[in-house]
Design a protein around this motif. Structure first.
Motif, PDB file in Angstrom:
ATOM      1  N   GLY A   3       0.849  -1.182   0.000  1.00 53.06           N
ATOM      2  CA  GLY A   3       0.000   0.000   0.000  1.00 53.06           C
ATOM      3  C   GLY A   3       0.880   1.225   0.000  1.00 53.06           C
ATOM      4  O   GLY A   3       2.106   1.131   0.010  1.00 53.06           O
ATOM      5  N   SER A  50      -6.734   4.652  -0.580  1.00 50.07           N
ATOM      6  CA  SER A  50      -6.841   3.480   0.290  1.00 50.07           C
ATOM      7  C   SER A  50      -6.637   2.171  -0.452  1.00 50.07           C
ATOM      8  O   SER A  50      -6.162   1.198   0.117  1.00 50.07           O
ATOM      9  N   PHE A  51      -7.020   2.141  -1.736  1.00 46.15           N
ATOM     10  CA  PHE A  51      -7.022   0.868  -2.449  1.00 46.15           C
ATOM     11  C   PHE A  51      -5.985   0.776  -3.563  1.00 46.15           C
ATOM     12  O   PHE A  51      -6.058  -0.071  -4.425  1.00 46.15           O
ATOM     13  N   SER A 216      -7.575  -3.734   4.667  1.00 49.45           N
ATOM     14  CA  SER A 216      -6.676  -2.692   4.172  1.00 49.45           C
ATOM     15  C   SER A 216      -5.868  -2.151   5.346  1.00 49.45           C
ATOM     16  O   SER A 216      -6.275  -2.301   6.508  1.00 49.45           O
ATOM     17  N   CYS A 290      -8.277  -4.004  -1.466  1.00 48.44           N
ATOM     18  CA  CYS A 290      -7.842  -3.820  -0.070  1.00 48.44           C
ATOM     19  C   CYS A 290      -6.400  -3.414   0.116  1.00 48.44           C
ATOM     20  O   CYS A 290      -5.996  -3.087   1.203  1.00 48.44           O
ATOM     21  N   SER A 291      -5.587  -3.490  -0.929  1.00 49.05           N
ATOM     22  CA  SER A 291      -4.167  -3.182  -0.757  1.00 49.05           C
ATOM     23  C   SER A 291      -3.947  -1.716  -0.515  1.00 49.05           C
ATOM     24  O   SER A 291      -4.647  -0.892  -1.058  1.00 49.05           O
TER      25      SER A 291
END
Length: 291
Positions: A3, A50-51, A216, A290-291
């Protein structure tokens, strides 16, 4: 878990702020495979940050135009030739961010705002266990309102959702329908109608081929589950449902941020799909979110 780092998140925000609202919305759809509905530039920006798996991935997106990166570098005091191609601008940007991250790791924060971001997910946290427990609770709660089951009604209501919760319902039966709802009250009522008025019973497949969950770094947990839908003694079809869950700091309960529900009627299915519904979303698909 991969991320954006604190520095990358801060710097990417500077670039995203230059984008038009329509481009931000489009970028959010791309990053999340259209599984998250956003209503504003702010929501779109937060979703993209976030993703996104990596800074390079974000910079390479089509909607992150060459000119945006060129202007960003100019504002950072880095002059690049006007004829520079996008890949060269990306390379220089990543070099800049690497140097900022190095300073940060040595105790020299490159931006005071960077200190405001924290990772909220406990490294020892197991989202798969949460997913199983959540699905047992959710479907038991929702099914209890089906009059045909004769069960005592459990405590269903908007209190289980975030105030800005969203629901996307895609049904493919005799005809195709797409519905979207926003706000805890409307989302709660539409889901309740599925069991109370339409008399549906949801039977989730909680085995490993029917349930997957990922978290996440910023506290959002995605739970994807497949199962069958029934009315009385008839099996009507199958469903796939994705939940976005965020824990409330007030009461420490997990609340629903969004739901994407896909329903397929028996007419559009093969026999093997009916007998053992499994997820079409694999771990890679969820990791993208979710990463």
């Amino acid at each position: 878990m991969t991320g954006l780092s604190v520095t990358e998140r801060t710097e990417c925000t500077k670039i995203l702020r230059q984008m038009t609202q329509s481009d931000l919305m489009s970028l959010s759809d791309t990053v999340t495979n259209k599984m998250i509905v956003v209503a504003s530039s702010k929501e779109a920006m937060e979703t993209v940050l976030s993703f996104t798996k990596s800074a390079e991935e974000l910079l390479k997106r089509k909607k992150v135009y060459r000119d945006l990166i060129f202007k960003y570098l100019a504002k950072e005091g880095i002059a690049m030739p006007a004829t520079s191609e996008k890949h060269a601008l990306i390379k220089r940007t990543l070099e800049l961010w690497s140097s900022k991250k190095l300073k940060e790791s040595q105790g020299q924060p490159s931006d005071s705002r960077a200190r405001q971001h924290t990772v909220f997910v406990d490294p020892g946290f197991d989202p798969q266990i949460l997913g199983q427990q959540f699905c047992q609770w959710f479907y038991g709660l929702l099914n209890s309102h089906n009059p045909a089951l004769g069960q005592e009604h459990q405590d269903w209501g908007p209190q289980h959702f975030w105030p800005d919760a969203k629901l996307r319902l895609h049904a493919r039966t005799s005809e195709e329908q797409m519905e979207e709802f926003a706000g805890a009250d409307l989302v709660s009522l539409r889901l309740l109608a599925l069991t109370r008025e339409e008399l549906l019973i949801f039977s989730p497949n909680l085995e490993t081929n029917g349930l997957r969950a990922l978290a996440s770094p910023h506290g959002l947990v995605l739970v994807a589950v497949a199962g069958t839908i029934h009315r009385d003694k008839s099996c009507l079809g199958i469903f796939e449902q994705i939940f976005g869950l965020i824990k409330s700091p007030v009461d420490n309960n997990w609340k629903i941020k969004f739901i994407n529900l896909k329903i397929r009627g028996q007419d559009s299915l093969k026999d093997k799909e009916m007998s053992a519904p499994t997820l079409n979303y694999n771990s890679s698909d969820l990791q993208l979110l979710c990463s």
